[in-house]
Write a protein that holds these residues in place. Structure first.
Motif, PDB file in Angstrom:
ATOM      1  N   LYS A 197       0.842  -1.219   0.000  1.00 29.05           N
ATOM      2  CA  LYS A 197       0.000   0.000   0.000  1.00 29.05           C
ATOM      3  C   LYS A 197       0.865   1.252   0.000  1.00 29.05           C
ATOM      4  O   LYS A 197       0.607   2.199  -0.743  1.00 29.05           O
ATOM      5  N   ARG A 198       1.913   1.241   0.822  1.00 26.12           N
ATOM      6  CA  ARG A 198       2.764   2.431   0.893  1.00 26.12           C
ATOM      7  C   ARG A 198       3.511   2.639  -0.424  1.00 26.12           C
ATOM      8  O   ARG A 198       3.606   3.765  -0.929  1.00 26.12           O
ATOM      9  N   SER A 231       2.615   1.613  -3.390  1.00 28.85           N
ATOM     10  CA  SER A 231       1.706   1.945  -4.498  1.00 28.85           C
ATOM     11  C   SER A 231       1.331   3.428  -4.467  1.00 28.85           C
ATOM     12  O   SER A 231       0.918   3.986  -5.481  1.00 28.85           O
ATOM     13  N   SER A 232       1.476   4.055  -3.297  1.00 32.65           N
ATOM     14  CA  SER A 232       1.183   5.494  -3.263  1.00 32.65           C
ATOM     15  C   SER A 232       2.404   6.327  -3.669  1.00 32.65           C
ATOM     16  O   SER A 232       2.299   7.531  -3.869  1.00 32.65           O
TER      17      SER A 232
END
Ligand code: ADP
Length: 174
Positions: free
Chosen positions: A25-26, A28-29
């Motif tokens: 998640k981190r 992908s941002s």
């Protein structure tokens, strides 16, 4: 001209945990596209088959639009080149990962100097979470919900109840 930054996050994911998902998640941002590479590793004894690991990862990242899941074998740096990744993402846990990651990073840089390594520090609550420890917990019937998504917890329970039935069938004393 728009330049997209593709990042590559490789691993065995046997199975995927909340620790991996936090990194995903981190990352992908931070990048335009994140490709997760599930390593097809016939020589290593893994609990789940490659299609099983891929399916679990796909289900876990279904809500992240810029994340794609691929299978690969051979050298990580070669696959990274093939998919035009500029960045290799790894997760670093305090106690266990640094030396090994450092060693691999030095080798990768030699083999593919254009690939930059970005290590994200594991979040505090996942510092001591590893797929191997999780498998021990699952084998002994422990609660898995804090460590993996529900579908992975279910897959682990199925796998170990299957193993139990097979050993009982073979008459193995447990
Ligand atoms: P490998 O076989 O490459 O070690 P893993 O699936 O065990 O594959 O790990 C893939 C990547 O995820 C590695 O960079 C590893 O350090 C990282 N990782 C594993 N567990 C965690 C965690 N709990 N928190 C953050 N990163 C993690």
């Amino acid at each position: 001209m728009i330049i997209m930054t593709i990042a590559f996050y490789p691993g065995s994911f046997d199975p995927i945990t909340h620790g991996h998902l936090d990194i995903i998640k981190r990352a992908s941002s931070l990048f335009d596209e994140l490709i997760i590479g599930v390593y097809d590793r016939p020589e290593k004894q893994l609990l789940f088959s490659t299609p099983e690991r891929v399916e679990m990862v796909k289900q876990a990242v279904a809500d992240l639009p810029n994340v794609r899941v691929e299978t690969y074998s051979g050298l990580t740096v070669d696959f990274a080149r093939q998919i035009k990744a500029k960045v290799l993402v790894r997760g670093l846990r305090m106690s266990s990962d640094f030396e090994r990651e450092f060693e691999m990073a030095m080798m990768s840089k030699k083999l593919n100097p254009n690939l930059e390594l970005v290590c994200l520090m594991a979040s505090l609550q996942y510092q001591f979470l590893s797929s191997s420890l999780l498998k021990e917990v699952a084998k002994l019937g422990g609660c898995l919900e804090d460590f993996v998504p529900d579908h992975v917890a279910q897959a682990l329970r199925n796998k170990f109840s299957q193993e139990l039935t097979e050993s009982q069938r073979k008459g193995v004393l447990l």
